[in-house]
Design a protein around this motif. Structure first.
Motif, mmCIF file in Angstrom:
data_model
loop_
_atom_site.group_PDB
_atom_site.id
_atom_site.type_symbol
_atom_site.label_atom_id
_atom_site.label_comp_id
_atom_site.label_asym_id
_atom_site.label_seq_id
_atom_site.Cartn_x
_atom_site.Cartn_y
_atom_site.Cartn_z
ATOM 1 N N GLU B 290 0.834 -1.197 0.000
ATOM 2 C CA GLU B 290 0.000 0.000 0.000
ATOM 3 C C GLU B 290 0.869 1.248 0.000
ATOM 4 O OE1 GLU B 290 -2.405 -0.798 3.363
ATOM 5 O OE2 GLU B 290 -3.666 -2.205 2.259
ATOM 6 N N ARG B 291 0.387 2.241 -0.714
ATOM 7 C CA ARG B 291 1.165 3.481 -0.835
ATOM 8 C C ARG B 291 0.963 4.368 0.390
ATOM 9 N NH1 ARG B 291 1.190 3.724 -7.015
ATOM 10 N NH2 ARG B 291 1.040 1.478 -7.202
ATOM 11 N N GLY C 326 15.835 9.218 3.764
ATOM 12 C CA GLY C 326 15.400 9.194 2.367
ATOM 13 C C GLY C 326 14.172 10.039 2.147
ATOM 14 N N GLY C 327 13.285 10.131 3.131
ATOM 15 C CA GLY C 327 12.112 10.963 2.940
ATOM 16 C C GLY C 327 10.957 10.538 3.820
ATOM 17 N N ALA C 328 9.811 11.198 3.591
ATOM 18 C CA ALA C 328 8.631 10.900 4.386
ATOM 19 C C ALA C 328 7.843 9.777 3.725
ATOM 20 C CB ALA C 328 7.752 12.146 4.503
ATOM 21 N N VAL C 329 7.352 8.844 4.535
ATOM 22 C CA VAL C 329 6.530 7.763 4.000
ATOM 23 C C VAL C 329 5.191 8.335 3.527
ATOM 24 C CG1 VAL C 329 5.339 5.609 4.554
ATOM 25 C CG2 VAL C 329 7.630 6.050 5.492
ATOM 26 N N ARG C 330 4.602 9.202 4.355
ATOM 27 C CA ARG C 330 3.322 9.803 3.983
ATOM 28 C C ARG C 330 3.579 11.229 3.496
ATOM 29 N NH1 ARG C 330 1.984 6.288 8.266
ATOM 30 N NH2 ARG C 330 2.427 7.829 9.861
ATOM 31 N N ALA C 331 3.900 11.316 2.224
ATOM 32 C CA ALA C 331 4.305 12.605 1.671
ATOM 33 C C ALA C 331 3.102 13.472 1.310
ATOM 34 C CB ALA C 331 5.185 12.377 0.441
ATOM 35 N N SER C 332 1.993 12.864 0.925
ATOM 36 C CA SER C 332 0.844 13.655 0.482
ATOM 37 C C SER C 332 -0.087 13.953 1.650
ATOM 38 C CB SER C 332 0.078 12.896 -0.599
ATOM 39 O OG SER C 332 -0.540 11.753 -0.040
#
Lengths: 156, 293, 392
Positions: B290-291, C326-332
């Motif tokens: 899942e994204r 590396g970054g955020a998992v929940r970017a949106s």
């Protein structure tokens, strides 16, 4: 001897499970061969005339570079398949393939196989799908490697 | 929970960006509980911050010492293997022998290898990518230590498949060689071949089919980047393995280690509490696809 | 000697009795807090007597809106819920976890451990928290006190705190506690309060009274100093009438049946993107929520050279919340809203065996753009994808 080759072919993942008749057709084009460490199975630019089913040992797919010498792109182990360029004109190898150690493989004459596949659509159909399956797997693995997963800490 | 003070006994550079710190408690009574294989500790670089770090060896875990200086480090010493990816991990990677770090833990669910004679039950397949070998080293050591016959050879089949970017990034090369000598079936594969490398080149999944694993009673322990774990688990499933016997080590933002801070959630899981090791089968298969979960 | 209630008894006190109760709590060395008017809102604050209570005040709450007005009425609890919950009293927005000195030679000395830190503060007494807020404590109890390693700071405050719940006769426009089973009355809950009060202010000034259900022995001890009488059948039925009127006046409703399954089957629904177009990811909802428990743990080095670790409220609406190297998992924003709502209403059950929402409505009131969790849930229910389906 042909019977032995058929047995070997029927236990290789590429063609395992095909009917005895189809295996027999392929066996008619095949010989069992061995290479010593360092020997080339395939040389870039030369005529692509053989499909190799690796039985034992490891084959390194290489490309030669001016300063660094051969660069290994991928290794293919037992159960693997080497050589696709015989499928399409101009039937020339794109890479080198070298025996990383002692290698045993079934060498299938490409012209013979193409002719049989043309003559027997069932063989042609099954062979095409089997080869496509292996190509797909190799393509998927190549794509994952393109991600450089263990490389830069900024990539995951 | 205050960190317990530990002294850096040795800092061994594994690769250009990975170091192993051997830590010994400053006072025995301050030592954290011995970790189970796959559990993690939170390490504090004082003045910089805290990060979740895998335990790659613990003196009370492994059956044997293998030259990481654990004899000299004494009881309660722990080896953590750290990749330099940020301010805290950088400070830890460059911590010199004699300096102090803070340790909290151990946290989470491990692989569970202590609970049975796995090698007697079926093939054990360890697949590691990059620094993913760190939380697996003590399991392999333990299985190897407990399951050898009179001649010192492994009883049962233990497969170790390790992937790395290139030869210089292969961690624990001496351990890999030692396990192979004990009879483990070890394959190391790299993404990029460099001069002098004579081993495999390719993805770890390419090593799975030719290995000759009997999927029936097999167990697989997988640790690496999440994408690598997804593809590896899929390859093991394709081989016929039961997905509930494939274990993966998941990572999310870990801050408290105690289930209080909410950062390491992955859907229904609080990974510091319910993970990091989880069975791949069932809900986890979907969670990993899942994204932005 | 006058009658004094024991645990399990139902007593009645008048306004002077309520004042006596506040005094009795102070006399028992509690730091007494209650709802007070501050900056145009009802907020937790220090309570010295009934004079500090928001008498005659009435709040009006709607999505993105809160107004407080003085009705000049005589009731002390004629409002719905305090603007802030009582979360901060037990789980402070920022808290020092430890402090250490790092010496030039590399030695590290802890300057204080939580046990020895500063003077032991007085235990809290909270008078006037609503049943929804008391239920919220039952939720944070499982997170902090119910963890394998309980949070000692939370537990110390919680274990020593005295809780006098005031049942709700005046739910507001964003309330839905009756949907969540947490109000308007305070019946059986996981954790027992010490006292449960119900204000009866419908009659004459002389008849203004409070029904007091004594739950704990600690509650009975405090009540010993308060003039009371036994409750009558008339008192009881008046309470029931108040509560049933309140239940019928909920401003919002959330259908909870099958809700976790519904949400988790619709993770790819386009509604998440729609709500994200309005959501500012400001985190007001998580600050206002009485159960949101996320916190950052941060170390800083002060000018003195001392290293301090603090824990500070965090929000899953912050990009950094899900940071991995590396970054955020929940970017949106849509993934962050989805995380918040599915956690609250669905995965909280997996993690803690209960809902993370108590229906207090604060997330609706304090959302600057008026996003309404009950409306979002209803929209998903109304336009749910067929099982196994995904948004195109």
């Amino acid at each position: 001897m042909k019977q032995d080759i058929a047995d070997l072919i029927s236990t290789h993942p590429l063609l395992a499970g095909l009917s005895v008749d189809l295996i027999g057709e392929v066996a008619g084009c095949a010989v069992n061969r061995v290479w010593h460490a360092g020997e080339l199975l395939i040389t870039e630019g030369e005529a692509a005339d053989t499909l190799y089913l690796v039985r034992r040992g490891v084959v390194a797919i290489e490309v030669n570079a001016p300063a660094s010498g051969p660069i290994v792109i991928e290794t293919v182990g037992p159960g693997g398949v080497v050589g696709w360029s015989w499928m399409f004109p101009p039937y020339r190898w794109h890479f080198d393939a070298r025996a990383a150690g002692a290698v045993g493989a079934i060498a299938i004459d490409a012209a013979c196989l193409r002719d049989k596949a043309d003559a027997d659509p069932e063989l042609g159909h099954r062979l095409t799908f089997r080869v496509a399956g292996v190509l797909l797997e190799r393509l998927q693995m190549t794509r994952v490697r393109l991600l450089d997963l263990y490389g830069s800490s900024r990539a995951r | 929970m205050d960190p317990a003070l530990y002294r850096v006994v040795a800092n061994r550079r594994e690769t250009s960006d990975v170091s192993s710190l051997t830590l010994a408690p400053l006072k025995a009574e301050m030592a954290v509980a011995p970790p189970r294989h796959g559990q993690f500790n939170m390490l504090t670089a004082f003045g910089v911050g805290e990060a979740a770090i895998s335990v790659s060896r613990s003196s009370r875990l492994s059956g044997r010492d293998s030259g990481q200086g654990l004899h000299t480090a004494g009881a309660g010493s722990i080896v953590h293997t750290i990749r330099d990816v940020g301010a805290v991990t950088h400070a830890l990677c460059v911590a010199s022998a004699g300096s102090l770090v803070g340790v909290r833990g151990p946290f989470g669910q491990g692989w569970g290898a202590e609970d049975g004679d796995w090698l007697a039950e079926g093939d054990v397949v360890v697949v590691a990518g990059g620094i993913g070998l760190a939380p697996l080293r003590s399991v392999v050591d333990d299985l190897a230590g407990r399951s050898t016959d009179a001649s010192g050879r492994l009883r049962g089949r233990l497969f170790v498949i390790a992937g790395a970017r290139e030869q210089a990034q292969v961690i624990f090369a001496d351990d890999l060689a030692r396990w192979a000598a004990l009879g483990a079936i070890v394959s190391v594969t790299v993404d990029v071949s460099t001069p002098g490398w004579t081993g495999h080149v390719g993805l770890v999944t390419a090593q799975i089919a030719p290995a000759g694993i009997d999927p029936g009673g097999a167990r697989a322990l997988v640790c690496g980047p999440e994408i690598m774990m997804r593809f590896t688990a899929a390859a093991l499933e394709k081989l016929g393995m039961d997905p509930s016997r494939i274990f993966v080590s998941l990572e999310r933002n870990m801050q408290c280690g105690l289930g209080w801070c909410g950062h390491c959630q992955l859907g229904p899981l609080i990974l510091c509490r319910d993970g990091p090791i989880v069975a791949y089968g069932g809900a986890v298969t979907h969670l990993m696809r899942e994204r932005e979960r | 000697m006058a009658w004094s209630p024991r645990a399990g008894d139902l007593a009645v006190v008048d306004v002077a009795g309520l004042d006596a109760l506040i005094m009795a709590l102070a006399d028992a060395s509690y730091d007494v807090r209650g709802p007070v008017v501050r900056s145009g809102a009802i907020e937790p604050g220090p309570l010295g007597g009934v004079v500090d209570l928001p008498r005659g005040m009435r709040d009006e709450q709607a999505p993105g809106r809160y107004d407080l007005s003085d009705t000049a009425g005589g009731a002390f609890f004629d409002w719905s819920s305090s603007a802030r919950s009582w979360k901060a009293e037990l789980f402070p927005p920022e808290e020092e976890l430890w402090r250490a000195r790092q010496e030039p030679g590399g030695n590290v000395t802890f300057l204080s451990t939580p046990k020895a830190s500063r003077r032991e503060p007085l235990p809290l007494a909270i008078l006037g928290l609503r049943p929804c807020d008391f239920a919220a404590l039952g939720v944070t109890d499982r997170v902090f006190a119910g963890a394998a390693v309980p949070d000692p700071r939370y537990r110390r405050r919680r274990d020593t705190a005295f809780m006098a719940v005031v049942e709700c006769g005046s739910p507001g426009g964003t309330c839905f506690c009756s949907s969540m089973g947490t109000g308007p009355g305070c019946e059986g809950t996981d954790a027992a309060p010490d006292l449960v009060l119900t204000e009866i202010a419908s009659g004459t000034v002389a008849d203004h009274r409070f029904l007091v259900r004594v739950v704990s022995d600690r509650g009975a001890e405090v009540m010993a100093a308060v003039p009371t009488r036994k409750a009558t059948e008339a008192d009881r039925s008046e309470r029931e009438a108040i509560l049933s009127r309140a239940a019928a006046r909920m401003g919002r409703r959330l259908v909870t049946e099958g809700l976790p399954e519904l949400l988790l089957a619709n993770l790819d629904h386009e509604r998440w993107s729609e709500v994200a177009r309005r959501c500012l990811a400001c985190g007001n909802c998580t600050s206002a929520c009485p159960t949101c428990f996320c916190a950052d743990v941060r170390d800083t080095t002060e000018l003195s050279g001392q290293v301090v670790r603090r824990r500070r409220w965090a929000s899953c609406f912050d990009r950094e919340h899900s940071y991995l190297h590396g970054g955020a998992v929940r970017a949106s924003t849509s993934s962050r809203y989805r995380q918040w709502m599915t956690h609250k209403l669905a995965t909280w059950w997996d993690q803690f065996g209960q809902s993370g929402c108590v229906g207090c409505g604060r997330c609706i009131t304090w959302c600057p753009v008026g996003i309404d969790i009950t409306e979002e849930a209803a929209a998903l229910r109304g336009a749910a994808l067929p099982a196994g389906g995904g948004a195109a």
